[in-house]
Design an enzyme around this catalytic site. Structure first.
Site, PDB file in Angstrom:
ATOM      1  N   GLN A  66       0.820  -1.217   0.000  1.00 23.44           N
ATOM      2  CA  GLN A  66       0.000   0.000   0.000  1.00 23.44           C
ATOM      3  C   GLN A  66       0.850   1.262   0.000  1.00 23.44           C
ATOM      4  O   GLN A  66       0.321   2.366  -0.156  1.00 23.44           O
ATOM      5  CB  GLN A  66      -0.934   0.000   1.205  1.00 23.44           C
ATOM      6  CG  GLN A  66      -0.232   0.165   2.547  1.00 23.44           C
ATOM      7  CD  GLN A  66      -1.167   0.028   3.726  1.00 23.44           C
ATOM      8  OE1 GLN A  66      -1.515  -1.073   4.131  1.00 23.44           O
ATOM      9  NE2 GLN A  66      -1.586   1.151   4.288  1.00 23.44           N
ATOM     10  N   CYS A  72      -5.114   0.208   3.681  1.00 24.58           N
ATOM     11  CA  CYS A  72      -5.011  -1.183   4.132  1.00 24.58           C
ATOM     12  C   CYS A  72      -6.330  -1.927   3.980  1.00 24.58           C
ATOM     13  O   CYS A  72      -6.352  -3.102   3.597  1.00 24.58           O
ATOM     14  CB  CYS A  72      -4.526  -1.243   5.574  1.00 24.58           C
ATOM     15  SG  CYS A  72      -5.568  -0.368   6.762  1.00 24.58           S
ATOM     16  N   HIS A 368      -5.945  -0.986  11.696  1.00 17.55           N
ATOM     17  CA  HIS A 368      -5.357  -1.614  10.508  1.00 17.55           C
ATOM     18  C   HIS A 368      -6.176  -2.833  10.118  1.00 17.55           C
ATOM     19  O   HIS A 368      -6.699  -3.549  10.981  1.00 17.55           O
ATOM     20  CB  HIS A 368      -3.916  -2.030  10.818  1.00 17.55           C
ATOM     21  CG  HIS A 368      -3.098  -2.426   9.630  1.00 17.55           C
ATOM     22  ND1 HIS A 368      -3.093  -1.719   8.451  1.00 17.55           N
ATOM     23  CD2 HIS A 368      -2.242  -3.478   9.435  1.00 17.55           C
ATOM     24  CE1 HIS A 368      -2.260  -2.295   7.595  1.00 17.55           C
ATOM     25  NE2 HIS A 368      -1.734  -3.355   8.174  1.00 17.55           N
ATOM     26  N   ASN A 390      -0.054  -9.165   5.278  1.00 21.71           N
ATOM     27  CA  ASN A 390      -0.099  -7.724   5.436  1.00 21.71           C
ATOM     28  C   ASN A 390      -0.086  -7.073   4.052  1.00 21.71           C
ATOM     29  O   ASN A 390      -0.073  -7.759   3.029  1.00 21.71           O
ATOM     30  CB  ASN A 390       1.091  -7.252   6.286  1.00 21.71           C
ATOM     31  CG  ASN A 390       0.790  -6.014   7.091  1.00 21.71           C
ATOM     32  OD1 ASN A 390       0.034  -5.137   6.649  1.00 21.71           O
ATOM     33  ND2 ASN A 390       1.370  -5.900   8.271  1.00 21.71           N
TER      34      ASN A 390
END
Length: 452
Positions: A66, A72, A368, A390
């Site tokens: 990102q 996110c 997040h 992630n």
């Protein structure tokens, strides 16, 4: 103020003497001043327990990044969708455009903001509500329900159809200037209303403002494609999908996911949010005609059970958490045992508040969004360690992956998104029919996943 509350020289002398009297304090001081709190509090034995092997695992393509943006929640949502494309067409990897939903989210958030300004013309400018609306009207952050609204309206496109730009990779300047323009719009609308401008004329002003917003976003991000060509080849170089698609057609053909089947489960054990009930957050959303967010609040064990069930069926799980708590970021380890901050200082620092108290006292909220892609289970099926994809690129953590201990899940995971079939009959009935309880705009359950 009461003079008894004053910090006196005697107080300071006593505190200093007490500190120096304990060898552990001196050792901790030397370690922290040289390396920082987390490095000094790191527990190597706990770090060693976070191995990257899993009983249940969903395989994904190459890691996405990102970069310097708060997207996110978009990356996590798109990663759950691209998994379906990779699996369906036997691809080595694939990536959906993250710039495409960014464009439409900014556009819809601007419209949502202006609609809220028109709806609060009678509220004082310095009141809490209008001040809140003005504070950060189009931030990068979001929720699963907001992404669902975007997909239903605009579909998705491959990354090649709308690639990254300087303003999508780093959204700071774009957000800054667009926020300034929107605050100017709010001033014009409120002052026009005070001057007696009719409701119809205010709506005309709002439409003109949205034309400017579109102009701004096209300048920063490029124009979203109305139709594009697709050529997908599988691992054996066989052409498996080709043709011309609109974004909505591509979503239906390639992803084939009924986003309305996916529901947000939260776990907020605070007194004002009894479990088993449905909640929304006032003034939170993006696509006006699709409404806001909808959560079912359940005990944390039910979030785990639903997530495990979905992983066992070969599907990743979108989740939201307070990522910076008890986190070794460079190593990609979220584990309450991996950092002994309380032992380092000699009194409760992390341990001074429990999960509910952290929410009530402003210490924790969802920051997040990521994707659960694996889990280790005990003999009786209880999770012990989770694999996390992630969105910080392959150089983060371990090839872009993190691990999350089950104890950390207990403390800092606040939301999972799962197919409604993993709910019990009573839970589905509550989600569908329960009278929705409205939370204040600033409630911690209204936080937006946005960590860069």
């Amino acid at each position: 103020m009461d003079e008894k509350l004053t910090v006196t020289p005697d107080d300071l002398a006593a505190a200093s003497a007490d500190f120096r009297a304990d060898r552990a304090n001196v050792v901790a001081k030397n370690a922290v001043t040289a390396s920082g709190i987390r490095a000094a509090a790191r527990v190597p034995e706990a770090v060693g327990a976070n191995a990257m092997t899993f009983d249940v695992e969903v395989r994904q393509g190459e890691r996405c990044d990102q970069q310097h943006s708060g997207r996110c929640w978009m990356f996590a949502s798109l990663n759950t969708m691209r998994h379906r494309i990779i699996r369906r067409y036997n691809l080595k990897t694939f990536e959906l455009s993250q710039t495409y939903p960014l464009f439409w989210d900014k556009l819809e958030k601007c419209n949502w903001f202006l609609a809220n300004i028109l709806d609060t013309l009678d509220e004082p400018l310095d009141g809490r509500l209008v001040s809140y609306l003005l504070s950060d009207p189009i931030c990068d952050g979001g929720q699963w329900d907001m992404f669902r609204s975007l997909v239903k309206k605009y579909g998705v496109v491959p990354k090649e159809a709308m690639p990254e730009t300087a303003c999508s990779r780093n959204t700071r300047e774009m957000d800054k200037y667009l926020t300034r323009y929107l605050r100017g719009c709010a001033r014009r609308l409120r002052e026009s209303a005070e001057a007696g401008v009719s409701a119809d004329d205010l709506l005309d002003m709002q439409r003109e403002m949205m034309g400017d917003v579109h102009h701004f976003l096209v300048t920063c991000l490029g124009e979203p494609p109305a139709r594009f060509e697709v050529r997908l080849r599988d691992k054996d170089d066989k052409l498996v999908l080709s043709g011309s698609f609109t974004p909505q057609e591509f979503f239906a053909e390639a992803v084939g996911m009924d986003v309305d089947d996916y529901v947000s489960l939260i776990s907020a054990p605070t007194a004002d949010k009894p479990f088993g009930h449905v909640y929304t957050v006032s003034r939170l959303g993006n696509v006006v005609e699709d409404g806001g967010v909808r959560y079912l609040n359940l005990p944390i064990e039910r979030l785990k059970e639903a997530a495990v069930a979905q992983l066992q069926d070969g599907l990743p799980v979108w989740f939201g958490c307070d990522v910076d708590q008890s986190y070794l970021r460079a190593e990609g380890i979220m584990d309450t045992a991996a950092l002994d901050v309380d032992g380092l200082f000699g009194f409760p620092v992390e341990g001074c508040l429990n999960r509910a108290e952290r929410l009530d006292y402003g210490e924790s909220l969802m920051t997040h969004a990521m994707v659960l892609e694996g889990v280790n289970l005990t003999a009786d099926g209880h999770p012990t360690l989770w694999k996390v994809e992630n969105s910080w690129g392959k150089d983060h953590g371990r090839d872009g992956f993190d691990t999350l201990s089950d104890a950390w899940f207990d403390e800092y995971v606040y939301q999972v998104v799962v197919d409604r079939r993993y709910l019990t009959d009573d839970e589905r009935a509550a989600y569908d029919t329960e009278e929705v309880r409205v939370l204040a705009p600033w409630d911690p359950m209204g936080s937006l996943a946005r960590v860069r």
